[in-house]
Design a protein around this motif. Sequence first.
Motif, short mmCIF file in Angstrom:
data_model
loop_
_atom_site.label_atom_id
_atom_site.label_comp_id
_atom_site.label_asym_id
_atom_site.label_seq_id
_atom_site.Cartn_x
_atom_site.Cartn_y
_atom_site.Cartn_z
N THR A 241 -24.13 -76.05 35.62
CA THR A 241 -24.39 -74.62 35.84
C THR A 241 -25.88 -74.31 35.71
OG1 THR A 241 -23.93 -74.06 33.51
CG2 THR A 241 -22.09 -73.91 35.07
N ALA B 224 -28.16 -72.70 38.55
CA ALA B 224 -29.00 -71.53 38.27
C ALA B 224 -30.44 -71.80 38.67
CB ALA B 224 -28.92 -71.17 36.78
N ASN C 82 -28.20 -59.83 40.19
CA ASN C 82 -28.45 -61.25 40.00
C ASN C 82 -28.03 -61.74 38.62
OD1 ASN C 82 -29.53 -61.27 42.56
ND2 ASN C 82 -31.40 -62.32 41.99
N SER C 83 -28.23 -60.89 37.62
CA SER C 83 -27.84 -61.27 36.26
C SER C 83 -26.34 -61.54 36.18
CB SER C 83 -28.23 -60.17 35.26
OG SER C 83 -29.62 -60.01 35.21
N GLY D 4 -25.61 -64.87 37.75
CA GLY D 4 -25.95 -65.95 36.83
C GLY D 4 -24.92 -66.09 35.72
N LEU E 255 -21.72 -67.90 36.78
CA LEU E 255 -21.78 -69.36 36.89
C LEU E 255 -21.01 -70.01 35.75
CD1 LEU E 255 -25.50 -70.13 37.88
CD2 LEU E 255 -23.46 -70.87 39.14
N ILE F 58 -31.44 -64.39 37.25
CA ILE F 58 -30.42 -65.45 37.28
C ILE F 58 -30.37 -66.17 35.94
CG2 ILE F 58 -29.79 -67.67 38.30
CD1 ILE F 58 -29.20 -65.41 40.18
N LEU F 59 -31.54 -66.53 35.41
CA LEU F 59 -31.60 -67.24 34.13
C LEU F 59 -31.19 -66.35 32.96
CD1 LEU F 59 -34.89 -69.30 34.61
CD2 LEU F 59 -32.51 -70.05 34.93
N TRP G 112 -27.43 -66.29 33.07
CA TRP G 112 -26.93 -67.59 32.61
C TRP G 112 -27.07 -67.73 31.10
CZ3 TRP G 112 -29.22 -71.96 30.36
CH2 TRP G 112 -28.45 -73.14 30.39
#
Length: 244
Positions: A5, A9, A126-127, A130, A133, A182-183, A186
């Motif tokens: 994952t 990401a 986007n969050s 992430g 995932l 994204i990060l 994640w």
Amino acid sequence: MLLITFMLAAGFVCIHLFSRYLPFLDDFPRSRLLSAAGGISVAYVFIHLLPELNKHNEVLDKNIQTDALKFFENHTYIVAMIGLGIFYGLERLVKTSKKRQQEKHNLDRASKGVFWVHIVSFFLYNSLIGYLLLHGEQETKTGLIFYFIALAVHFITSDHALREAHQEIYDRIGRWLLAAAILVGWAIGITWRVNENVIAVLFALLAGGVILNVMKEELPEERESNFWAFAAGMAGYTFLLMLA
């Protein structure tokens, strides 16, 4: 699975940071690769996203115990429609702002205020991608790979649209924030599992946003999409999903 994952990401991050260098994005009429990417995104919406939305609807129906939350019973699709409406409103806001900037200042981009509204919305968008995932319906490596492929091509086209709307400020600030989002999502997924009811509602909003963003990139006549490339992308990705 955690390492996989993270790698996916990181792949999303790379797409946001480097998609600007893809040579086919500015082709006119629309390149076959972009049309195929649109077909993949449409297949993802109908074969994966909508069935998953139904699962989240079942989660809400099962967990709602109070009158205050009764609105959401059997109404996840309404929330998705609200999400579509929100993102459509954002698109209209950007286009109106861009037109005013052209008329008043001869600038081919939206105002900075509209830029921040747009980017904050996509940062949240986007969050959640992430986060999903780690806590989405993808329970296998194959499922994660298909999730990545569909959203990777979606990010390529949405990045292109955001760059057209905001010009240099998107490359200077926007793409970095969306990559970081994204990060962030994640990392939240690692440290904290959000209540499944909240995720169900947020996923419905996300689904509406994905549907709107996919449709607006493929349907307008001025895009001059290649139908056969679009159909091939849609059929090929559908076939792969059916095999998974």
